[in-house]
Design a protein around this motif. Structure first.
Motif, short mmCIF file in Angstrom:
data_model
loop_
_atom_site.label_atom_id
_atom_site.label_comp_id
_atom_site.label_asym_id
_atom_site.label_seq_id
_atom_site.Cartn_x
_atom_site.Cartn_y
_atom_site.Cartn_z
N VAL A 284 -4.97 -8.70 2.37
CA VAL A 284 -5.46 -10.08 2.23
C VAL A 284 -6.39 -10.33 3.42
N ALA A 285 -7.68 -10.44 3.13
CA ALA A 285 -8.69 -10.52 4.19
C ALA A 285 -9.30 -11.92 4.25
N THR A 286 -9.34 -12.49 5.44
CA THR A 286 -9.99 -13.78 5.66
C THR A 286 -11.37 -13.51 6.26
N PRO A 287 -12.46 -13.96 5.61
CA PRO A 287 -13.81 -13.63 6.09
C PRO A 287 -14.22 -14.48 7.29
N THR A 288 -15.43 -14.23 7.78
CA THR A 288 -16.00 -15.05 8.86
C THR A 288 -16.46 -16.39 8.27
N ARG A 330 -10.12 -25.48 11.40
CA ARG A 330 -8.97 -25.46 10.49
C ARG A 330 -9.35 -24.97 9.09
N ARG A 331 -10.63 -24.92 8.79
CA ARG A 331 -11.03 -24.40 7.47
C ARG A 331 -10.50 -22.99 7.26
N SER A 332 -10.68 -22.14 8.25
CA SER A 332 -10.24 -20.75 8.10
C SER A 332 -8.72 -20.67 8.03
N ILE A 333 -8.03 -21.53 8.78
CA ILE A 333 -6.57 -21.52 8.77
C ILE A 333 -6.04 -21.96 7.40
N THR A 349 8.01 -11.19 -5.56
CA THR A 349 8.80 -11.16 -6.81
C THR A 349 8.81 -9.78 -7.43
N LEU A 350 7.93 -8.88 -6.96
CA LEU A 350 7.86 -7.53 -7.51
C LEU A 350 8.93 -6.65 -6.90
N PRO A 351 9.40 -5.64 -7.61
CA PRO A 351 10.39 -4.70 -7.04
C PRO A 351 9.82 -4.04 -5.79
N ALA A 352 10.61 -3.97 -4.74
CA ALA A 352 10.14 -3.42 -3.46
C ALA A 352 9.66 -1.98 -3.60
N SER A 353 10.23 -1.23 -4.54
CA SER A 353 9.84 0.16 -4.73
C SER A 353 8.60 0.33 -5.59
N ASP A 354 8.12 -0.77 -6.15
CA ASP A 354 7.01 -0.68 -7.11
C ASP A 354 5.95 -1.74 -6.83
N ARG A 355 5.64 -1.92 -5.58
CA ARG A 355 4.60 -2.88 -5.19
C ARG A 355 3.82 -2.30 -4.02
N PRO A 356 2.61 -2.78 -3.78
CA PRO A 356 1.83 -2.25 -2.66
C PRO A 356 2.36 -2.73 -1.31
N ARG A 357 2.06 -1.95 -0.29
CA ARG A 357 2.32 -2.43 1.07
C ARG A 357 1.28 -3.51 1.38
N LEU A 358 1.73 -4.59 2.01
CA LEU A 358 0.89 -5.78 2.17
C LEU A 358 0.45 -5.93 3.63
N TYR A 359 -0.88 -6.09 3.81
CA TYR A 359 -1.45 -6.20 5.16
C TYR A 359 -2.40 -7.40 5.23
N LEU A 360 -2.68 -7.80 6.46
CA LEU A 360 -3.63 -8.89 6.73
C LEU A 360 -4.81 -8.35 7.52
N HIS A 361 -5.97 -8.99 7.33
CA HIS A 361 -7.15 -8.61 8.10
C HIS A 361 -8.05 -9.83 8.29
N GLY A 362 -8.70 -9.89 9.45
CA GLY A 362 -9.68 -10.94 9.70
C GLY A 362 -10.51 -10.59 10.91
N LEU A 363 -11.79 -10.93 10.86
CA LEU A 363 -12.71 -10.76 11.97
C LEU A 363 -13.19 -12.12 12.42
N SER A 364 -13.27 -12.32 13.74
CA SER A 364 -13.83 -13.55 14.29
C SER A 364 -13.01 -14.76 13.83
N GLY A 366 -12.25 -15.46 10.94
CA GLY A 366 -11.31 -14.95 9.96
C GLY A 366 -10.02 -14.46 10.60
N SER A 367 -10.11 -13.96 11.82
CA SER A 367 -8.92 -13.53 12.54
C SER A 367 -8.02 -14.72 12.86
N LEU A 368 -8.65 -15.84 13.24
CA LEU A 368 -7.89 -17.06 13.51
C LEU A 368 -7.15 -17.51 12.26
N GLY A 369 -7.84 -17.55 11.12
CA GLY A 369 -7.20 -17.98 9.89
C GLY A 369 -6.14 -17.01 9.42
#
Length: 547
Positions: A284-288, A330-333, A349-364, A366-369
């Motif tokens: 889940v990526a928050t843009p600039t 606060r827009r980015s947040i 809600t998805l089975p833990a064995s059958d779902r993707p690993r979930l990560y966050l990303h943001g630059l500038s 986007g990092s704040l948000g």
């Protein structure tokens, strides 16, 4: 004209010239002479205000002025000192600018045009001081009118308050608002531009295609660029030497839906349709501020995981981050929170064995948000897997808290946090220590010692920052010194220029930093050190200008 010149505060002018001298010393980034001239003009005006106020306080405290003879001697002495200082600092300007450029692998300047800088600075300072003097004249005029009805001291205070309030309302609601509306309109129109080569995807599984839930016309320029310029499946397959599936990219523009929550819900539905939850890695990526996602950050991820990944993002502004962070950070947040909540609430809600690993990303911005989107108490129930944040701007509370709580033997520009199992920092070179054990959740901040978006802070005006302590960052001039007020102005002027330096410095983050960070955080399967070297070389070749 002579009478007008004599009306200026001599002490104010002396202090203003010393402020000018300090302003031409190095800051975090090299500057064009016009930018330097405007900065130095602000410094002169600020110094004049300090000197003028100091004289006022001195007289209000009941002290008498020195005898005329002493005043004359003092003026001549201080005038000579100021002239010598002024010329000496102008002479050193080119050397100081090159002390930064050398560290950032930029060619030396033959000259920093010191006399052009001085001319611009004096003219601009004159305008600023004249505006301040007119403000005081207005205060005096209003106070004089009020003295007919109120005591003198009360009239002075009330007159100043009324004029200040009127000036603030005019500046905020007329001048600033008009400029921001014009900027928003300009960048909104730029966001609608479509290059000839940016046609809708033909593949029906891709976001923005005819089968997509997200209309191509509503995505915006930066979103279209993100969806169409990433690595092709063929390029990733060639890198791995075997067939790889296409990665999933989903992007929702500001015109796609009227509210953030509706845009987040649309992004979730499009992510489901495109098969994003069938991948092994989901980011889940928050843009600039403009809606931009750095290709140096997102493209390597698809190589690292052989296309077995998905990235989802949505736009929250048209303005550049350095403007948005002043106008409405606060827009980015709010945007990051809306998108993460929508994705996370479905993901858990998805089975833990059958779902993707979930990560966050943001630059500038986007990092704040992004860092504010995943509330710790919420994810305690079902933790995500980590994050990669780069160039966190100065209002980032979690980043600031981690810096303040760093291990005492580490510098603020490259801190270590506790035992490093939860959070690590890296910068121009890889400092992630891959052999040290990680915890189940891995978080990385990428930051440069020369990034003004990271290190600017209002308290620079009165407090010497930790990032100037020894040892300094490798891209920070050894000649940079802290000066009250002046260093604050220098850093503030550096922010809009933060991406004008080469990749790997300032607010330009290199692919190599992201590659190391994503490897550490996401642990790509069947990845080798040889592949890391090869991928870094490929991205370095792309970043190197062709002759």
């Amino acid at each position: 004209m002579i009478q007008y010149g004599r009306s200026f505060s001599f002490v104010g002018l002396v202090v203003g010239m010393f402020f000018f001298a300090a302003s031409v010393t190095p800051s975090l980034l090299p500057r064009h002479f016009v930018t330097q001239g405007l900065l130095s003009g602000f410094a002169i005006a600020a110094g004049y205000a300090v000197g003028f106020a100091a004289v006022g306080v001195y007289l209000l405290a009941g002290f008498r002025q020195p005898p005329p003879k002493i005043q004359t001697i003092s003026r001549w002495t201080s005038g000579v000192i100021v002239a010598i200082t002024f010329m000496a600092f102008l002479w050193r300007m080119t050397f100081w600018q090159n002390s930064i450029r050398e560290l950032m692998e930029m060619p030396d300047l033959e000259t920093a045009y010191p006399f052009r800088v001085a001319l611009i600075a004096i003219l601009w300072a004159g305008l600023l001081i004249a505006a301040a003097r007119w403000f005081l004249v207005a205060c005096q005029w209003v106070s004089a009118k009020l003295e007919r009805f109120f005591p003198r001291r009360f009239s002075i205070a009330l007159g100043f308050s009324l004029v200040a309030f009127t000036a603030m309302v005019f500046a905020n609601d007329v001048v600033v608002r008009s400029l921001l509306d014009a900027a928003d309109s300009f960048f909104a129109q730029a966001d609608e531009l479509v290059d000839d080569g940016m046609d809708p995807p033909a593949d029906s599984s891709m976001c923005g295609s005819d089968a997509s839930l997200v209309s191509w016309e509503t995505i915006g320029y930066q979103g279209k660029s993100f969806l169409t310029t990433g690595p092709t499946s063929e390029a990733v397959s060639q890198f791995w030497g075997k067939p790889t599936p296409p990665a999933v990219r989903v992007y929702v523009g500001m015109r796609s839906r009227p509210t953030m929550r509706e845009r987040a819900e649309l992004a979730l539905e499009e992510l489901k349709r495109a098969g994003g939850f069938d991948k092994s890695v989901l980011v889940v990526a928050t843009p600039t501020g403009t809606g931009w996602l750095d290709p140096s950050a997102v493209d390597p991820l698809e190589y690292l995981h052989g296309g077995d990944c998905a990235i989802v993002s949505m736009q929250y502004s048209y303005l550049p981050s350095w403007i948005t962070i002043v106008v409405d950070p606060r827009r980015s947040i709010e945007s990051g929170l809306a998108l993460f909540d929508a994705v996370y609430d479905y993901w858990k809600t998805l089975p833990a064995s059958d779902r993707p690993r979930l990560y966050l990303h943001g630059l500038s911005l986007g990092s704040l948000g992004s860092e504010r989107s995943a509330d710790l108490f919420k994810i305690f129930e079902d933790p995500i897997h980590g994050s990669v944040w780069s160039g966190p701007p100065f209002p980032s509370q979690k980043w600031r808290s981690a810096i303040a709580s760093r291990n005492p033997d580490s510098p603020s520009w490259l801190p270590t946090f506790r035992d490093g199992r939860l959070l690590r920092f890296t910068g121009e070179s890889n400092s992630l220590e891959p052999d040290r054990p990680w915890g189940p959740m891995r978080n990385v901040y990428i930051q440069h010692a020369s990034d003004p978006m990271v290190w600017f802070s209002p308290d620079l005006a009165w407090t010497r920052p930790d990032w100037l302590n020894d040892p300094r960052g490798p891209d920070v001039s050894p000649h940079l010194r802290w000066y009250p007020i002046v260093t604050f102005l220098q850093a503030a002027f550096d922010i809009p220029m933060a991406t004008t330096v080469p990749i790997g410095f300032g607010h330009n983050y290199a692919p190599a930093s992201y590659i190391h960070a994503w490897i550490a955080v996401t642990q790509p399967k069947d990845w080798t050190n040889e592949m890391t070297t090869r991928l870094q070389s490929d991205f370095q070749a792309r970043a190197t200008p062709k002759p």
